[in-house]
Design a protein around this motif. Structure first.
Motif, mmCIF file in Angstrom:
data_model
loop_
_atom_site.group_PDB
_atom_site.id
_atom_site.type_symbol
_atom_site.label_atom_id
_atom_site.label_comp_id
_atom_site.label_asym_id
_atom_site.label_seq_id
_atom_site.Cartn_x
_atom_site.Cartn_y
_atom_site.Cartn_z
ATOM 1 N N TRP A 249 0.832 -1.208 0.000
ATOM 2 C CA TRP A 249 0.000 0.000 0.000
ATOM 3 C C TRP A 249 0.867 1.259 0.000
ATOM 4 N N SER A 250 1.935 1.240 0.791
ATOM 5 C CA SER A 250 2.795 2.423 0.889
ATOM 6 C C SER A 250 3.455 2.739 -0.448
ATOM 7 N N ARG A 251 3.775 1.700 -1.211
ATOM 8 C CA ARG A 251 4.455 1.917 -2.495
ATOM 9 C C ARG A 251 3.496 2.294 -3.614
ATOM 10 N N THR A 252 2.200 2.153 -3.377
ATOM 11 C CA THR A 252 1.220 2.528 -4.398
ATOM 12 C C THR A 252 0.405 3.760 -4.005
ATOM 13 N N HIS A 253 0.385 4.102 -2.699
ATOM 14 C CA HIS A 253 -0.412 5.229 -2.245
ATOM 15 C C HIS A 253 0.394 6.280 -1.488
ATOM 16 N N GLY A 254 1.669 6.012 -1.233
ATOM 17 C CA GLY A 254 2.522 7.029 -0.631
ATOM 18 C C GLY A 254 2.437 7.168 0.871
ATOM 19 N N GLU A 255 1.759 6.261 1.559
ATOM 20 C CA GLU A 255 1.748 6.291 3.009
ATOM 21 C C GLU A 255 1.663 4.874 3.567
ATOM 22 N N PHE A 256 2.262 4.696 4.736
ATOM 23 C CA PHE A 256 2.358 3.389 5.376
ATOM 24 C C PHE A 256 1.200 3.240 6.352
ATOM 25 N N PRO A 257 0.194 2.413 6.069
ATOM 26 C CA PRO A 257 -0.995 2.342 6.923
ATOM 27 C C PRO A 257 -0.809 1.415 8.121
ATOM 28 N N PRO A 258 -1.693 1.505 9.114
ATOM 29 C CA PRO A 258 -1.677 0.549 10.229
ATOM 30 C C PRO A 258 -1.857 -0.878 9.720
ATOM 31 N N LEU A 259 -1.427 -1.822 10.537
ATOM 32 C CA LEU A 259 -1.516 -3.228 10.157
ATOM 33 C C LEU A 259 -2.959 -3.722 10.228
ATOM 34 N N MET A 260 -3.354 -4.526 9.226
ATOM 35 C CA MET A 260 -4.696 -5.099 9.158
ATOM 36 C C MET A 260 -4.666 -6.576 9.523
ATOM 37 N N PRO A 261 -5.792 -7.128 9.970
ATOM 38 C CA PRO A 261 -5.855 -8.574 10.234
ATOM 39 C C PRO A 261 -5.664 -9.353 8.930
ATOM 40 N N PRO A 262 -4.976 -10.489 8.967
ATOM 41 C CA PRO A 262 -4.760 -11.287 7.755
ATOM 42 C C PRO A 262 -6.049 -11.688 7.062
ATOM 43 N N GLU A 263 -7.100 -11.983 7.852
ATOM 44 C CA GLU A 263 -8.349 -12.442 7.241
ATOM 45 C C GLU A 263 -9.041 -11.333 6.443
ATOM 46 N N GLU A 264 -8.715 -10.079 6.715
ATOM 47 C CA GLU A 264 -9.272 -8.980 5.934
ATOM 48 C C GLU A 264 -8.443 -8.689 4.691
ATOM 49 N N ILE A 265 -7.204 -9.141 4.683
ATOM 50 C CA ILE A 265 -6.320 -8.892 3.539
ATOM 51 C C ILE A 265 -6.588 -9.887 2.423
ATOM 52 N N ALA A 266 -6.797 -11.151 2.783
ATOM 53 C CA ALA A 266 -6.958 -12.217 1.784
ATOM 54 C C ALA A 266 -8.030 -11.920 0.741
ATOM 55 N N PRO A 267 -9.223 -11.418 1.121
ATOM 56 C CA PRO A 267 -10.264 -11.203 0.108
ATOM 57 C C PRO A 267 -10.178 -9.856 -0.619
ATOM 58 N N LEU A 268 -9.185 -9.051 -0.328
ATOM 59 C CA LEU A 268 -9.092 -7.735 -0.955
ATOM 60 C C LEU A 268 -8.952 -7.843 -2.474
ATOM 61 N N GLU A 269 -9.616 -6.953 -3.179
ATOM 62 C CA GLU A 269 -9.420 -6.841 -4.618
ATOM 63 C C GLU A 269 -8.245 -5.896 -4.869
ATOM 64 N N MET A 270 -7.153 -6.446 -5.359
ATOM 65 C CA MET A 270 -5.941 -5.666 -5.567
ATOM 66 C C MET A 270 -5.742 -5.381 -7.048
ATOM 67 N N THR A 271 -5.140 -4.230 -7.333
ATOM 68 C CA THR A 271 -4.731 -3.960 -8.706
ATOM 69 C C THR A 271 -3.566 -4.885 -9.040
ATOM 70 N N GLU A 272 -3.228 -4.956 -10.301
ATOM 71 C CA GLU A 272 -2.119 -5.827 -10.708
ATOM 72 C C GLU A 272 -0.823 -5.412 -10.020
#
Length: 347
Positions: A249-272
């Protein structure tokens, strides 16, 4: 346990990462608590970092945080990984570490980096330019001179109470910094941020150029990296997901966000690009079960001939993070080896 693991020191670097829904003050208090736990597990030193204006990192004043940690512990060495020297006046840095060493004699480490503020706005607020790191050698010489009474700023400038004290100094490096560490006879702290081959070349260059000084008589290499240990390979991999997504996220949006739970990361729709960076951020770390991590660490130490390994591992669930460090302590043999006085030796 192998000879490599039993003769290598293991230490902790904590960046006071915030978690989703958590305020920075809580993250700082958790860092102090974590330092107490690391001491109980037998780790050699506990370092904190310097980041300015980063949403997901609460650690902005490492010498202040180091003071709180040293006051809450009794044996483990405490220091910075590191104070970014280009952001500060060397006189002030010397004074701060002089105070720390005076209050907690024989337990303070002065880890120094050469990075500058992350954004233009932060650099302006700090009164620094992007090329400030180019003066690192001169800044380092001035800083060390305040301790040895070999000041480059004139006879009337004294850094009290630092003058006359000898605080172990370390240089954090990814490239050119290794040569500064060699020139000043200081220990080198290095990570494979730009790939292991470049790290190995920098270590070889450091050892080749090392010049003995009153600060150090022989090379000392600290390899820093992420180590995640769990009951299964999959569980260990899950520990890496929050930090990996935060980095992507930091390398695509320019800021380092707080850590998220793994179960919320897995279903995320990510850009290529996000998916590519997310997967890239999971590589290059040591993770797995205790036997797997033991074997991987043995190989890393054999490749680098490291004197010490500085582990920096963060994940969303602090209990699982602590469990990982507990398993690592068991793997490396540091668990239960800490006795009064053993953590206070220099480097």
């Amino acid at each position: 346990m192998s000879t490599e693991l039993s003769t290598t020191r293991f230490s902790v670097l904590d960046r006071s990462r915030t978690r989703q829904g958590e305020e920075p003050p809580e993250a700082l208090r958790e860092t102090v608590r974590f330092a107490q736990q690391a001491e109980a597990l037998g780790y050699h030193r506990f370092w904190v970092s310097e980041h300015h204006g980063v949403p997901g990192v609460a650690g902005s004043a490492p010498t202040v945080l180091a003071a709180a940690i040293a006051a809450a512990t009794s044996r483990i060495r405490v220091g910075t990984g590191g104070v970014m020297l280009p952001n500060h006046q060397p006189l002030v840095v010397a004074e701060q570490f002089g105070v720390l060493e005076s209050l907690f004699p024989g337990r303070i480490d002065m880890g120094l980096g050469r990075s500058v503020g992350f954004t233009d706005g932060i650099r302006r607020a700090l009164g620094r330019e992007q090329d400030a790191a180019e003066d690192f050698g001169a800044q380092l010489e001035e800083l060390l001179g305040y301790f040895t009474d070999e000041r480059t700023t004139g006879p009337r400038v004294h850094a009290r109470p630092a003058e006359g004290l000898r605080i172990p100094a370390f240089v954090l490096a990814t490239g050119a910094g290794a040569e500064h560490a060699a020139a000043f006879g200081l220990p080198l702290v290095i990570a494979a941020a730009r790939g292991e081959e470049r790290m190995l070349r920098a270590i070889d260059r450091y050892r080749e150029l090392f010049r003995p000084t009153e600060w150090g008589q022989e090379p000392y290499v600290v390899v820093s990296g992420t180590v995640a240990v769990a009951g299964s390979t999959e569980e260990a991999r899950r520990l890496l997901l929050p930090e990996a997504w935060s980095a992507a996220w930091s390398r695509t949006h320019g800021e380092f966000p707080p850590l998220m739970p793994p179960e919320e990361i897995a279903p995320l729709e990510m850009t290529e690009r996000e998916r590519s960076l997310f997967e890239e951020s999971q590589r290059g770390h040591i993770s797995g079960t205790e036997p797997q991590v033991s074997e991987a660490l043995e190989k890393l130490i054999a490749r680098t001939a490291a004197d010490e390994v500085l582990v920096t591992t963060s994940t969303y669930d602090r209990e699982l993070q602590l469990e990982s460090y507990h398993r690592l302590a068991r793997v490396t043999g540091v668990l239960g080896t800490s006795t009064p006085g053993t953590q206070g030796t220099n480097t």
